[in-house]
Design an enzyme around this catalytic site. Sequence first.
Site, PDB file in Angstrom:
ATOM      1  N   GLY A  45      21.002  34.953 -11.239  1.00 20.04           N
ATOM      2  CA  GLY A  45      20.045  35.663 -11.961  1.00 20.04           C
ATOM      3  C   GLY A  45      19.404  33.938 -12.984  1.00 20.04           C
ATOM      4  O   GLY A  45      19.758  33.403 -12.254  1.00 20.04           O
ATOM      5  N   GLN A  50      13.267  29.448 -17.439  1.00 21.48           N
ATOM      6  CA  GLN A  50      13.711  28.323 -16.094  1.00 21.48           C
ATOM      7  C   GLN A  50      13.393  27.640 -15.551  1.00 21.48           C
ATOM      8  O   GLN A  50      13.558  26.757 -15.397  1.00 21.48           O
ATOM      9  CB  GLN A  50      15.351  29.325 -16.079  1.00 21.48           C
ATOM     10  CG  GLN A  50      15.928  29.952 -17.152  1.00 21.48           C
ATOM     11  CD  GLN A  50      17.436  30.575 -16.453  1.00 21.48           C
ATOM     12  OE1 GLN A  50      17.408  31.319 -16.209  1.00 21.48           O
ATOM     13  NE2 GLN A  50      18.373  30.044 -16.425  1.00 21.48           N
ATOM     14  N   CYS A 105      24.977  29.826 -17.759  1.00 24.29           N
ATOM     15  CA  CYS A 105      23.359  29.882 -17.869  1.00 24.29           C
ATOM     16  C   CYS A 105      23.670  28.401 -17.003  1.00 24.29           C
ATOM     17  O   CYS A 105      23.535  27.948 -17.951  1.00 24.29           O
ATOM     18  CB  CYS A 105      22.450  30.054 -19.538  1.00 24.29           C
ATOM     19  SG  CYS A 105      20.761  29.940 -19.388  1.00 24.29           S
ATOM     20  N   LEU A 106      22.415  29.062 -15.877  1.00 24.62           N
ATOM     21  CA  LEU A 106      22.415  27.563 -14.877  1.00 24.62           C
ATOM     22  C   LEU A 106      21.026  26.604 -16.735  1.00 24.62           C
ATOM     23  O   LEU A 106      21.006  25.884 -16.520  1.00 24.62           O
ATOM     24  CB  LEU A 106      21.241  27.914 -14.171  1.00 24.62           C
ATOM     25  CG  LEU A 106      21.584  28.974 -12.988  1.00 24.62           C
ATOM     26  CD1 LEU A 106      20.370  28.870 -11.866  1.00 24.62           C
ATOM     27  CD2 LEU A 106      23.079  28.030 -13.192  1.00 24.62           C
ATOM     28  N   HIS A 147      21.257  39.508 -20.158  1.00 25.34           N
ATOM     29  CA  HIS A 147      21.298  37.824 -19.688  1.00 25.34           C
ATOM     30  C   HIS A 147      19.773  37.863 -19.429  1.00 25.34           C
ATOM     31  O   HIS A 147      19.384  37.066 -20.114  1.00 25.34           O
ATOM     32  CB  HIS A 147      21.708  37.790 -19.026  1.00 25.34           C
ATOM     33  CG  HIS A 147      22.147  36.057 -18.979  1.00 25.34           C
ATOM     34  ND1 HIS A 147      22.829  35.462 -19.670  1.00 25.34           N
ATOM     35  CD2 HIS A 147      21.239  35.407 -18.499  1.00 25.34           C
ATOM     36  CE1 HIS A 147      23.338  34.119 -19.479  1.00 25.34           C
ATOM     37  NE2 HIS A 147      21.782  34.461 -18.815  1.00 25.34           N
ATOM     38  N   GLU A 148      19.591  38.156 -17.982  1.00 25.74           N
ATOM     39  CA  GLU A 148      17.892  37.811 -17.642  1.00 25.74           C
ATOM     40  C   GLU A 148      16.830  38.538 -18.387  1.00 25.74           C
ATOM     41  O   GLU A 148      16.300  37.466 -18.930  1.00 25.74           O
ATOM     42  CB  GLU A 148      17.812  38.339 -16.203  1.00 25.74           C
ATOM     43  CG  GLU A 148      18.952  37.111 -14.801  1.00 25.74           C
ATOM     44  CD  GLU A 148      18.710  35.694 -15.869  1.00 25.74           C
ATOM     45  OE1 GLU A 148      18.279  35.173 -15.363  1.00 25.74           O
ATOM     46  OE2 GLU A 148      19.919  35.445 -15.445  1.00 25.74           O
ATOM     47  N   HIS A 151      16.294  36.331 -21.007  1.00 23.61           N
ATOM     48  CA  HIS A 151      15.636  35.013 -21.556  1.00 23.61           C
ATOM     49  C   HIS A 151      13.896  35.519 -21.286  1.00 23.61           C
ATOM     50  O   HIS A 151      13.211  34.239 -21.938  1.00 23.61           O
ATOM     51  CB  HIS A 151      15.531  34.300 -19.618  1.00 23.61           C
ATOM     52  CG  HIS A 151      16.758  33.700 -19.380  1.00 23.61           C
ATOM     53  ND1 HIS A 151      17.169  32.405 -20.273  1.00 23.61           N
ATOM     54  CD2 HIS A 151      17.913  33.190 -19.141  1.00 23.61           C
ATOM     55  CE1 HIS A 151      18.619  31.331 -20.155  1.00 23.61           C
ATOM     56  NE2 HIS A 151      18.861  32.538 -18.933  1.00 23.61           N
TER      57      HIS A 151
HETATM   58 NI    NI Z   1      20.895  32.950 -18.318  1.00 25.85          NI
END
Ligand code: NI
Length: 196
Positions: A45, A50, A105-106, A147-148, A151
């Site tokens: 995701g 991000q 998480c990226l 989760h996304e 963000h």
């Molecule tokens: Ni994340």
Amino acid sequence: MILPITAYGDPVLRKKATNITKDYPNLETLLNNMWETMYNASGVGLAAPQVGLPIRIFLVDTTPFSKDEDLTEDEQSQLDGFKKVFINAEILEETGEEWAFNEGCLSIPDIREDVQRKPKVTIKYMDENFKEHTETFDGLLARVIQHEYDHIEGILFTDKLSSLKKRLLKGRLEKISKGKINVEYKMKFPQMKKGR
Ligand code: NI
């Protein structure tokens, strides 16, 4: 084009993102770039903040999770090829008893922690053609979507940990924001000193 992924500590990750309209400039290119960026970083995701944009877009492709042999065949097939764009999403309802899943998480490389969330989510969103949908997801699909979604609300998974866990992670999170970390993909660090 692969975009740099914004690291922990950048204020853009803390903004409540705003809705976009159909005529958002170069939307198709942005979505293509976000897919490319996500796959390059082996993510399931990615949300627009991000890549530095405080707008309500996120992408999900849970195919890599479908290879997990601990899942039932039904669960695997549900995750395999689940690829969606969520624009202007609003969560309408989350139900069920919270369960723990080890999230990463990226924007927060190398940190993984168990996070508690409800198992079922009903969400209203537009797809890439601005067609409106209201759907209910559960299990790992719900997990990735939640989760996304966080963000675009300015929330990170580390916010949901106990105060003890947060205290233990503080030093590592500061290192990430300063770019003192080895990461395989391109990132933008908010506190990186020039000339390093
Ligand atoms: Ni994340």
